[in-house]
Design an enzyme around this catalytic site. Structure first.
Site, PDB file in Angstrom:
ATOM      1  N   SER A  28      18.844 -48.664   9.731  1.00  0.00           N
ATOM      2  CA  SER A  28      19.518 -47.426  10.162  1.00  0.00           C
ATOM      3  C   SER A  28      18.932 -46.252   9.383  1.00  0.00           C
ATOM      4  O   SER A  28      19.037 -46.195   8.160  1.00  0.00           O
ATOM      5  CB  SER A  28      21.022 -47.513   9.877  1.00  0.00           C
ATOM      6  OG  SER A  28      21.581 -46.206   9.848  1.00  0.00           O
ATOM      7  N   HIS A  41      17.341 -48.643  13.966  1.00  0.00           N
ATOM      8  CA  HIS A  41      18.701 -48.392  14.476  1.00  0.00           C
ATOM      9  C   HIS A  41      18.993 -46.897  14.366  1.00  0.00           C
ATOM     10  O   HIS A  41      18.884 -46.315  13.283  1.00  0.00           O
ATOM     11  CB  HIS A  41      19.693 -49.216  13.643  1.00  0.00           C
ATOM     12  CG  HIS A  41      21.130 -49.060  14.003  1.00  0.00           C
ATOM     13  ND1 HIS A  41      21.764 -49.851  14.949  1.00  0.00           N
ATOM     14  CD2 HIS A  41      22.092 -48.225  13.525  1.00  0.00           C
ATOM     15  CE1 HIS A  41      23.047 -49.513  15.034  1.00  0.00           C
ATOM     16  NE2 HIS A  41      23.282 -48.526  14.174  1.00  0.00           N
ATOM     17  N   ASP A  80      21.671 -43.863  14.794  1.00  0.00           N
ATOM     18  CA  ASP A  80      23.101 -43.551  14.854  1.00  0.00           C
ATOM     19  C   ASP A  80      23.299 -42.152  15.432  1.00  0.00           C
ATOM     20  O   ASP A  80      22.936 -41.160  14.803  1.00  0.00           O
ATOM     21  CB  ASP A  80      23.706 -43.641  13.450  1.00  0.00           C
ATOM     22  CG  ASP A  80      23.788 -45.075  12.972  1.00  0.00           C
ATOM     23  OD1 ASP A  80      24.440 -45.885  13.666  1.00  0.00           O
ATOM     24  OD2 ASP A  80      23.187 -45.402  11.935  1.00  0.00           O
ATOM     25  N   MET A 102      25.850 -39.291  16.649  1.00  0.00           N
ATOM     26  CA  MET A 102      27.242 -38.851  16.433  1.00  0.00           C
ATOM     27  C   MET A 102      27.439 -37.441  16.985  1.00  0.00           C
ATOM     28  O   MET A 102      26.535 -36.603  16.881  1.00  0.00           O
ATOM     29  CB  MET A 102      27.549 -38.835  14.934  1.00  0.00           C
ATOM     30  CG  MET A 102      27.280 -40.165  14.255  1.00  0.00           C
ATOM     31  SD  MET A 102      27.644 -40.064  12.488  1.00  0.00           S
ATOM     32  CE  MET A 102      27.118 -41.692  11.961  1.00  0.00           C
ATOM     33  N   HIS A 154      22.904 -46.408  18.745  1.00  0.00           N
ATOM     34  CA  HIS A 154      24.337 -46.675  18.609  1.00  0.00           C
ATOM     35  C   HIS A 154      25.052 -45.356  18.893  1.00  0.00           C
ATOM     36  O   HIS A 154      25.055 -44.462  18.049  1.00  0.00           O
ATOM     37  CB  HIS A 154      24.587 -47.195  17.187  1.00  0.00           C
ATOM     38  CG  HIS A 154      26.026 -47.335  16.807  1.00  0.00           C
ATOM     39  ND1 HIS A 154      26.425 -47.506  15.498  1.00  0.00           N
ATOM     40  CD2 HIS A 154      27.163 -47.340  17.553  1.00  0.00           C
ATOM     41  CE1 HIS A 154      27.734 -47.613  15.454  1.00  0.00           C
ATOM     42  NE2 HIS A 154      28.214 -47.496  16.686  1.00  0.00           N
ATOM     43  N   MET A 199      27.929 -42.963  19.122  1.00  0.00           N
ATOM     44  CA  MET A 199      29.291 -42.677  18.655  1.00  0.00           C
ATOM     45  C   MET A 199      29.644 -41.298  19.194  1.00  0.00           C
ATOM     46  O   MET A 199      29.756 -40.319  18.454  1.00  0.00           O
ATOM     47  CB  MET A 199      29.332 -42.725  17.110  1.00  0.00           C
ATOM     48  CG  MET A 199      29.172 -44.123  16.544  1.00  0.00           C
ATOM     49  SD  MET A 199      28.644 -44.126  14.808  1.00  0.00           S
ATOM     50  CE  MET A 199      26.868 -44.084  15.021  1.00  0.00           C
ATOM     51  N   MET A 221      31.633 -53.441  14.029  1.00  0.00           N
ATOM     52  CA  MET A 221      31.551 -52.471  12.933  1.00  0.00           C
ATOM     53  C   MET A 221      32.292 -53.016  11.717  1.00  0.00           C
ATOM     54  O   MET A 221      33.424 -53.493  11.823  1.00  0.00           O
ATOM     55  CB  MET A 221      32.202 -51.128  13.328  1.00  0.00           C
ATOM     56  CG  MET A 221      31.441 -50.301  14.358  1.00  0.00           C
ATOM     57  SD  MET A 221      29.739 -49.903  13.893  1.00  0.00           S
ATOM     58  CE  MET A 221      29.990 -48.945  12.392  1.00  0.00           C
ATOM     59  N   ASP A 252      27.353 -53.880  11.421  1.00  0.00           N
ATOM     60  CA  ASP A 252      26.875 -52.555  11.013  1.00  0.00           C
ATOM     61  C   ASP A 252      27.887 -51.916  10.063  1.00  0.00           C
ATOM     62  O   ASP A 252      29.045 -51.716  10.427  1.00  0.00           O
ATOM     63  CB  ASP A 252      26.712 -51.690  12.274  1.00  0.00           C
ATOM     64  CG  ASP A 252      26.174 -50.304  12.001  1.00  0.00           C
ATOM     65  OD1 ASP A 252      25.829 -49.988  10.844  1.00  0.00           O
ATOM     66  OD2 ASP A 252      26.103 -49.510  12.970  1.00  0.00           O
ATOM     67  N   GLY A 311      21.496 -49.485   6.240  1.00  0.00           N
ATOM     68  CA  GLY A 311      21.075 -48.106   6.003  1.00  0.00           C
ATOM     69  C   GLY A 311      20.817 -47.850   4.540  1.00  0.00           C
ATOM     70  O   GLY A 311      19.696 -47.950   4.039  1.00  0.00           O
TER      71      GLY A 311
HETATM   72  C1  DX5 Z   1      27.996 -45.772  10.559  1.00  0.00           C
HETATM   73  C2  DX5 Z   1      26.696 -46.221  11.191  1.00  0.00           C
HETATM   74  C3  DX5 Z   1      25.908 -47.198  10.397  1.00  0.00           C
HETATM   75  C4  DX5 Z   1      25.681 -46.859   8.954  1.00  0.00           C
HETATM   76  C5  DX5 Z   1      24.783 -47.846   8.264  1.00  0.00           C
HETATM   77  O1  DX5 Z   1      28.684 -45.002  11.472  1.00  0.00           O
HETATM   78  O2  DX5 Z   1      26.926 -46.801  12.438  1.00  0.00           O
HETATM   79  O3  DX5 Z   1      24.694 -47.537  11.072  1.00  0.00           O
HETATM   80  O4  DX5 Z   1      25.224 -45.574   8.791  1.00  0.00           O
HETATM   81  O5  DX5 Z   1      24.600 -47.395   6.955  1.00  0.00           O
HETATM   82  P1  DX5 Z   1      25.092 -48.201   5.689  1.00  0.00           P
HETATM   83  O6  DX5 Z   1      24.250 -49.450   5.664  1.00  0.00           O
HETATM   84  O7  DX5 Z   1      24.805 -47.261   4.580  1.00  0.00           O
HETATM   85  O8  DX5 Z   1      26.534 -48.508   5.846  1.00  0.00           O
HETATM   86 ZN    ZN Z   2      25.177 -47.748  13.548  1.00  0.00          ZN
END
Ligand code: DX5
Ligand code: ZN
Length: 219
Positions: free
Chosen positions: A8, A33, A35, A37, A66, A68, A137, A175, A197
């Site tokens: 991520s 990956h 993310d 948002m 992913h 969100m 999650m 995740d 991440g």
């Molecule tokens: C959270 C994300 C994850 C996250 C992963 O909303 O979906 O992908 O950032 O990062 P770590 O490994 O730092 O939790």
């Molecule tokens: Zn994610």
């Protein structure tokens, strides 16, 4: 199914994105990956299609997005266009989830369904016949660097049983808060795809070494 690490990039150093991606790739990571948002479905903003397109130009590795976001339907064709291989959407905000998953497939991408920590496994029973991946999650979505919520472990095992009942290849991804310490328990619970991440991009040992340590645990 082969076990994989998905890096991520949420907590990567964006001032040097090419270098960061080069390092995870040479460390042997399997997927990137992304993310996405919107500041509405989750209380944070991150990257959009422009950065995803840049990532596509920097690596040939498969990429999963992913989402969100409150209106995934609007953005599915856009993320497919910029070159992601798999798009995951949340079950929580979508009354027409089957149509959303079908539209991901219609765009030529694989489709993933995502469960927040508070959402039970049986919420996705009726979409198991269409999905290519289930993402459990292990933190509330929105931020990297949070602590793994260990009460999701039984849910991972439950989803594994649901996948076995389907009798076809469906990835089981976890995740949030994943690192070398928690990974063995996730494998034991039945997961095969691990989003990491901070434990890669903020690892004092360095990015490449972090990926290698994670990959060794998959052997
Ligand atoms: C959270 C994300 C994850 C996250 C992963 O909303 O979906 O992908 O950032 O990062 P770590 O490994 O730092 O939790
Ligand atoms: Zn994610």
């Amino acid at each position: 199914m082969q076990k994989i690490i998905n890096a991520s990039i949420l907590n990567a150093d964006f001032s040097n994105l090419k270098n960061q991606i080069d390092q995870v790739v040479s460390g042997g990571v399997d997927w990137i990956h992304l993310d996405i948002m919107d500041g509405h479905f989750v209380p944070n903003l991150s990257i959009g299609p422009g950065i995803v397109k840049t990532c596509r130009s920097l690596t040939t590795l498969p990429m999963d997005a992913h989402l969100m976001i409150s209106n995934p339907n609007m953005f599915i064709p856009i993320f497919a266009e910029v070159g992601v291989d798999l798009i995951s959407v949340h079950i929580e905000n979508n009354a027409l989830i089957y149509r959303t998953l079908q539209s991901i497939k219609d765009q030529g991408c694989k489709a993933g369904i995502v469960l927040n920590p508070g959402t039970p496994a049986d919420a996705i029973t009726s979409v198991m016949d269409i999905v290519d991946l289930v993402l459990v999650m292990s933190v509330e979505p929105g931020f990297g660097g949070q602590k793994f919520i260990s009460s999701v472990l039984p849910k991972i095992s439950q989803v594994r049983e649901m996948i076995v009942a389907q009798n076809r290849d469906i990835h089981l991804q976890v995740d949030g808060g994943v690192d070398v310490n928690i990974l063995p328990a996730l494998i034991k619970a039945g997961a095969d795809s691990f989003v990491v991440g901070s434990a890669i991009f903020r690892n004092p040992a360095g990015i490449g070494a972090a990926v290698q340590q994670l990959k060794q645990l998959l052997a």
